[in-house]
Design an enzyme around this catalytic site. Structure first.
Site, PDB file in Angstrom:
ATOM      1  N   MET A  83       1.049  -1.331   0.152  1.00 50.61           N
ATOM      2  CA  MET A  83       0.284  -0.256   0.310  1.00 50.61           C
ATOM      3  C   MET A  83       0.519   1.010  -0.265  1.00 50.61           C
ATOM      4  O   MET A  83       0.480   2.123   0.567  1.00 50.61           O
ATOM      5  CB  MET A  83      -0.685   0.145   1.385  1.00 50.61           C
ATOM      6  N   LYS A  84       1.985   1.125  -0.724  1.00 51.59           N
ATOM      7  CA  LYS A  84       2.952   2.228  -0.744  1.00 51.59           C
ATOM      8  C   LYS A  84       2.713   3.024  -1.898  1.00 51.59           C
ATOM      9  O   LYS A  84       1.959   2.225  -3.003  1.00 51.59           O
ATOM     10  CB  LYS A  84       4.513   1.759  -0.794  1.00 51.59           C
ATOM     11  N   ASN A 173       5.370   9.890   5.349  1.00 54.19           N
ATOM     12  CA  ASN A 173       6.741   9.167   5.934  1.00 54.19           C
ATOM     13  C   ASN A 173       8.436   9.964   5.853  1.00 54.19           C
ATOM     14  O   ASN A 173       8.142   9.853   4.860  1.00 54.19           O
ATOM     15  CB  ASN A 173       6.681   7.545   5.669  1.00 54.19           C
ATOM     16  N   GLU A 278       6.710   0.349  13.735  1.00 55.51           N
ATOM     17  CA  GLU A 278       7.319  -0.170  13.160  1.00 55.51           C
ATOM     18  C   GLU A 278       8.579  -1.618  14.156  1.00 55.51           C
ATOM     19  O   GLU A 278       9.697  -1.708  13.564  1.00 55.51           O
ATOM     20  CB  GLU A 278       8.444   0.229  12.106  1.00 55.51           C
ATOM     21  N   TRP A 325       7.864  -5.350  13.127  1.00 53.42           N
ATOM     22  CA  TRP A 325       7.844  -5.204  11.965  1.00 53.42           C
ATOM     23  C   TRP A 325       8.643  -6.448  11.334  1.00 53.42           C
ATOM     24  O   TRP A 325       9.456  -6.403  10.797  1.00 53.42           O
ATOM     25  CB  TRP A 325       8.814  -3.975  11.258  1.00 53.42           C
TER      26      TRP A 325
HETATM   27  O1  9MR Z   1      10.502  -3.318   4.815  1.00 50.64           O
HETATM   28  C1  9MR Z   1      10.072  -3.101   3.986  1.00 50.64           C
HETATM   29  C2  9MR Z   1      10.744  -3.615   2.383  1.00 50.64           C
HETATM   30  O2  9MR Z   1      10.512  -4.544   2.177  1.00 50.64           O
HETATM   31  C3  9MR Z   1      11.261  -2.671   1.168  1.00 50.64           C
HETATM   32  O3  9MR Z   1      11.852  -3.415   0.344  1.00 50.64           O
HETATM   33  C4  9MR Z   1      11.435  -1.520   1.229  1.00 50.64           C
HETATM   34  C5  9MR Z   1      11.760  -0.348   0.379  1.00 50.64           C
HETATM   35  O4  9MR Z   1      10.094   0.108   0.645  1.00 50.64           O
HETATM   36  O5  9MR Z   1      10.725  -0.606   2.775  1.00 50.64           O
HETATM   37  C6  9MR Z   1      10.680  -1.748   4.511  1.00 50.64           C
HETATM   38  O6  9MR Z   1       9.834  -0.580   4.744  1.00 50.64           O
HETATM   39  C7  9MR Z   1      10.165   0.714   5.064  1.00 50.64           C
HETATM   40  C8  9MR Z   1       8.793   0.993   6.018  1.00 50.64           C
HETATM   41  O7  9MR Z   1       8.159   1.420   4.673  1.00 50.64           O
HETATM   42  C9  9MR Z   1       8.764   2.666   6.389  1.00 50.64           C
HETATM   43  N1  9MR Z   1       9.535   2.026   7.104  1.00 50.64           N
HETATM   44  C10 9MR Z   1      11.565   1.980   7.217  1.00 50.64           C
HETATM   45  C11 9MR Z   1      11.208   0.157   6.847  1.00 50.64           C
HETATM   46  C12 9MR Z   1      12.196  -0.604   6.186  1.00 50.64           C
HETATM   47  O8  9MR Z   1      12.514   0.441   6.066  1.00 50.64           O
END
Ligand code: 9MR
EC number: 3.2.1.8
Length: 367
Positions: A83-84, A173, A278, A325
């Site tokens: 959902m990004k 974010n 997270e 997370w």
């Molecule tokens: O855990 C997520 C990883 O699978 C993705 O590759 C990455 C890039 O989209 O994002 C990670 O999650 C991030 C979160 O969306 C925002 N805060 C930092 C998290 C760790 O990078």
């Protein structure tokens, strides 16, 4: 040699080897035994939601154990990636909500809350938007249209009582960053783009909770202070905001509990909801281990306990919840990020066994 002398030597040798096991030497330390299934679940032990991350694939795939554990221990879910912006905003005025819909409908069917993550993040801008050839006004119209359409779309998926299954969004974010990718929003929309994004989200749904989410808010007082300043500006210019997400990617040493507690205090004094959004805890930053030792497992257990206790110092009305997370250690983003296969940051081991970390966190909830 007399028998007593012989016994003394054996006992001394045993003592040395036992004390050695506390020092994280991978060659002598035993792998901690997984704990038996605890008698209480996380969600029944907390008076606030306990979440974990999902993907649409995992909710429909063959890994039924993941879903069993998710439904048993947790009552809130967040999409790790589906959902990004980069996943949903596939072209100008064009959206792909299929994975998000699968996640929200799973939550609806299983009585879970959904926390939306994340509408605007510089690390997830689709290429077509990064390279957008239109005018700045057209760029802004695209972002505004995306926020309004996305928020309204998910608000329409309701429980049988008529409430939206998705209760909240991380609207922006990691705004406080030097990453060059983030500059596009400042450059093309203006320095007030964060405030505009929150306003557009509110215009699309009067009820959804709107969060600002960022990392290092527990460890870096100056960054937490920047967030407080932003919130105060929002209050002055009537920009809607309901909560702050402290990501909480922490480790055994950093931040220490005093620092963490001071920063939590600073943020909770805004009066907004606080989400530990997270949570994970690296235990092998120095890469000295090849197996999780009993002493580090215990240190992790203790720190997870303290995190749960600390969260409960936040006034009840401001507790939005704690989201982990990842489920199993092997699922964690940290393995790639730290380029270290020997990391064990979460509550379950690679076989979904409950770890000491789980017991510590549970103890903290019940403390
Ligand atoms: O855990 C997520 C990883 O699978 C993705 O590759 C990455 C890039 O989209 O994002 C990670 O999650 C991030 C979160 O969306 C925002 N805060 C930092 C998290 C760790 O990078």
């Amino acid at each position: 040699m007399k028998l007593t002398n012989c016994l003394t030597i054996i006992i001394a040798a045993l003592l040395i080897s036992c004390s050695g096991s506390g020092d994280d030497d991978p060659n002598v330390s035993p792998t901690p035994t997984p704990t038996p299934t605890p008698t209480a679940t996380l969600k029944e032990s907390a008076n606030f939601p306990i979440g974990n991350i999902v993907s649409a694939n995992r909710l429909s795939g063959t890994d039924t154990y993941f879903r069993t554990l998710l439904n048993k221990e947790f009552n809130s879910i967040t999409a790790e990636n589906d959902m990004k912006m980069g996943a949903m905003f596939v072209g100008p005025d064009t959206y792909d909500f299929s994975k998000g819909d699968a996640i929200v409908n799973y939550a609806k069917a299983n009585g879970l809350r959904v926390h939306g993550h994340a509408l605007v993040w510089h690390a997830s801008i689709p290429n077509w938007l990064k390279n957008y050839a239109g005018t700045d006004a057209e760029f802004e119209a695209q972002v505004k249209g995306y926020i309004k359409t996305t928020v309204a779309h998910f608000a329409a998926i309701k429980t049988t009582e008529g409430k939206s299954v998705l209760e909240s969004w991380d609207v922006v974010n990691e705004h406080f960053t030097n990453d060059a990718a983030a500059a596009v929003f400042n450059t093309r929309i203006g320095s007030d783009y964060v405030s505009k994004c929150f306003t557009w989200a509110r215009e699309a749904d009067a009820d959804v909770k709107l969060f600002y989410n960022d990392y290092n808010l527990g460890s870096t007082g100056s960054k937490a202070a920047q967030v407080v300043d932003m919130v105060n500006t929002f209050k002055t210019n009537l920009t809607p905001i309901d909560g702050i997400g402290m990501q909480m990617h922490i480790d055994l040493e950093y931040p220490d509990l005093t620092t963490l507690s001071n920063n939590v205090t600073m943020l909770k004094n805004t009066g907004l909801l606080i989400h530990f959004s997270e949570l994970d805890m690296s235990v092998n930053k120095d890469k000295s281990l090849t197996t999780l030792t009993a002493s580090r497992a215990n240190a992790q257990k203790e720190k997870y306990k303290q995190v749960a206790i600390l969260y409960k110092t936040i006034p009840e009305a401001q507790r939005f919840g704690i989201t982990f997370w990842g489920m199993r250690d092997t699922d964690s983003w940290l393995i790639n990020f730290l380029n270290n296969p020997n990391e064990w940051p979460l509550l379950f081991d690679s076989n979904y066994n409950y770890k000491q970390a789980f017991i510590g966190f549970l103890d903290g909830l019940n403390n």
